[in-house]
Motif scaffolding. Structure first.
Motif, short mmCIF file in Angstrom:
data_model
loop_
_atom_site.label_atom_id
_atom_site.label_comp_id
_atom_site.label_asym_id
_atom_site.label_seq_id
_atom_site.Cartn_x
_atom_site.Cartn_y
_atom_site.Cartn_z
N GLY A 182 0.33 -3.21 8.86
CA GLY A 182 0.54 -3.12 7.42
C GLY A 182 1.50 -2.03 7.01
O GLY A 182 1.57 -1.67 5.83
N SER B 156 0.98 -10.29 2.49
CA SER B 156 -0.16 -10.17 1.58
C SER B 156 -1.41 -10.82 2.16
O SER B 156 -2.52 -10.32 1.96
CB SER B 156 0.18 -10.82 0.23
OG SER B 156 1.28 -10.20 -0.37
N HIS C 190 -2.86 -8.52 5.24
CA HIS C 190 -3.32 -7.15 4.98
C HIS C 190 -3.94 -7.03 3.60
O HIS C 190 -3.39 -7.52 2.62
CB HIS C 190 -2.15 -6.17 5.10
CG HIS C 190 -1.52 -6.18 6.46
ND1 HIS C 190 -2.17 -5.75 7.58
CD2 HIS C 190 -0.29 -6.62 6.87
CE1 HIS C 190 -1.38 -5.89 8.63
NE2 HIS C 190 -0.24 -6.42 8.22
N ALA D 38 -5.24 -5.11 0.15
CA ALA D 38 -4.80 -4.04 -0.76
C ALA D 38 -3.30 -3.76 -0.66
O ALA D 38 -2.87 -2.61 -0.72
CB ALA D 38 -5.60 -2.77 -0.52
N LYS D 39 -2.49 -4.81 -0.51
CA LYS D 39 -1.04 -4.68 -0.54
C LYS D 39 -0.51 -5.39 -1.78
O LYS D 39 -0.89 -6.53 -2.06
CB LYS D 39 -0.40 -5.28 0.72
CG LYS D 39 -0.83 -4.61 2.01
CD LYS D 39 -0.42 -3.15 2.06
CE LYS D 39 -0.79 -2.51 3.39
NZ LYS D 39 -0.46 -1.07 3.43
N TYR D 40 0.36 -4.71 -2.52
CA TYR D 40 0.81 -5.22 -3.81
C TYR D 40 2.31 -5.44 -3.80
O TYR D 40 3.08 -4.52 -3.50
CB TYR D 40 0.39 -4.25 -4.91
CG TYR D 40 -1.10 -3.98 -4.87
CD1 TYR D 40 -2.01 -4.97 -5.25
CD2 TYR D 40 -1.59 -2.78 -4.38
CE1 TYR D 40 -3.37 -4.75 -5.17
CE2 TYR D 40 -2.96 -2.56 -4.30
CZ TYR D 40 -3.85 -3.54 -4.69
OH TYR D 40 -5.19 -3.34 -4.60
N THR D 41 2.70 -6.67 -4.11
CA THR D 41 4.11 -7.07 -4.10
C THR D 41 4.52 -7.53 -5.48
O THR D 41 3.80 -8.28 -6.14
CB THR D 41 4.33 -8.23 -3.09
OG1 THR D 41 4.03 -7.77 -1.78
CG2 THR D 41 5.77 -8.73 -3.15
N ARG E 181 -3.68 -13.81 -6.17
CA ARG E 181 -4.64 -12.85 -5.64
C ARG E 181 -5.26 -13.41 -4.37
O ARG E 181 -5.90 -14.46 -4.39
CB ARG E 181 -5.74 -12.56 -6.67
CG ARG E 181 -5.27 -11.78 -7.87
CD ARG E 181 -6.47 -11.32 -8.72
NE ARG E 181 -6.03 -10.52 -9.85
CZ ARG E 181 -5.79 -11.01 -11.07
NH1 ARG E 181 -5.95 -12.31 -11.30
NH2 ARG E 181 -5.41 -10.21 -12.04
N GLN F 283 -8.27 -6.82 -3.09
CA GLN F 283 -7.40 -7.96 -2.84
C GLN F 283 -5.93 -7.56 -2.83
O GLN F 283 -5.52 -6.66 -3.55
CB GLN F 283 -7.61 -9.01 -3.93
CG GLN F 283 -9.00 -9.61 -3.98
CD GLN F 283 -9.17 -10.45 -5.24
OE1 GLN F 283 -9.05 -9.94 -6.35
NE2 GLN F 283 -9.45 -11.72 -5.06
N SER F 284 -5.15 -8.25 -2.03
CA SER F 284 -3.69 -8.13 -2.13
C SER F 284 -3.21 -9.06 -3.24
O SER F 284 -3.86 -10.05 -3.56
CB SER F 284 -3.02 -8.51 -0.81
OG SER F 284 -3.25 -7.53 0.16
N GLU F 285 -2.05 -8.72 -3.81
CA GLU F 285 -1.51 -9.51 -4.92
C GLU F 285 0.00 -9.66 -4.80
O GLU F 285 0.68 -8.76 -4.30
CB GLU F 285 -1.82 -8.85 -6.26
CG GLU F 285 -3.30 -8.76 -6.60
CD GLU F 285 -3.54 -8.12 -7.95
OE1 GLU F 285 -2.55 -7.67 -8.59
OE2 GLU F 285 -4.70 -8.04 -8.38
N HIS G 108 3.69 -1.85 -3.15
CA HIS G 108 4.17 -1.57 -1.79
C HIS G 108 5.54 -2.19 -1.52
O HIS G 108 6.34 -1.63 -0.78
CB HIS G 108 3.16 -2.09 -0.76
CG HIS G 108 1.83 -1.41 -0.85
ND1 HIS G 108 0.84 -1.82 -1.70
CD2 HIS G 108 1.35 -0.32 -0.20
CE1 HIS G 108 -0.22 -1.03 -1.57
NE2 HIS G 108 0.07 -0.12 -0.67
#
Length: 212
Positions: free
Chosen positions: A42, A71, A74, A76-79, A120, A129-131, A151
């Motif tokens: 990550g 996403s 991994h 808790a990754k935010y795009t 999400r 959650q990643s988003e 991120h």
């Protein structure tokens, strides 16, 4: 094929998934972008990246695929995915991510907010959650991706943003606490004086650049 793809998505490994969906040139570009990073853990690269690539070479497909796979793999990754126009989001980004999501097992698919163009991804091990959130940047929408820590900030066709400096002002603070990275992916702008050109030259000097 469906069972094999489902197995790959369940394993949550970035490179095997990218190798399924990207062609040779696209994989080469992603490897260059990730030089020095550990994407399977990550960890993204420390420096921004610039794609100087003509139309119909799959820029949007490449970066939508990377964002979706990253996403998914991994928590808790935010795009943020900045497109040129709202119509670009609806006609390119939404169906591209939708094609990838259709290959996932149903229980792994992200929930899609079609109004906000937000995906999400399911929680992993109790982690957030990643988003992925997408928006067009022109016609007064330059601030639509303003928000919390990010991120990965992808700026698709940034050479055609009518107010590139405002998009930069919106994105930069979001990347500070995460040590996040911007990806500039664009066809060469109509004007050599477009402000994205200075970013291109700076990243080219650092070797964080590809031209196709």
């Amino acid at each position: 094929r469906k069972a094999a793809l489902a197995s790959l998505w369940r394993r949550r490994l970035v490179w095997p998934l990218l190798e399924v969906y990207l062609d040779r040139d696209q994989l080469t570009d992603i490897r260059s972008f990730l030089n020095g990073a550990d994407v399977e853990r990550g960890i993204l690269p420390a420096d921004d990246w610039y794609d100087d690539i003509s139309r119909q070479r799959g820029k949007s497909w490449k970066w939508c695929t990377f964002a979706t796979v990253f996403s998914h793999c991994h928590a808790a990754k935010y795009t943020k995915y900045a497109a040129q126009l709202g119509t670009s989001v609806r006609s390119i980004i939404v169906p591209t991510i939708g094609r990838l999501v259709a290959d996932m097992p149903e229980e792994l698919r992200p929930a899609e907010d079609k109004t906000d163009h937000l995906w999400r991804f399911p929680s992993q091990g109790g982690k957030p959650q990643s988003e992925i959130k997408a928006a067009g940047m022109n016609n007064g929408h330059e601030s639509d991706l303003r928000g919390a820590a990010t991120h990965l900030f992808i700026k698709d066709e940034c050479g055609f943003y009518t107010d590139f400096p405002t998009v930069e002002e919106v994105s930069r603070p979001q990347l500070l606490t995460t040590h996040g990275v911007s990806v500039y992916a664009t066809t060469p702008p109509d004007s050599p004086g477009h402000p994205s050109a200075s970013v291109r030259e700076g990243l080219k000097a650092l070797g964080r650049y590809v031209h196709r």
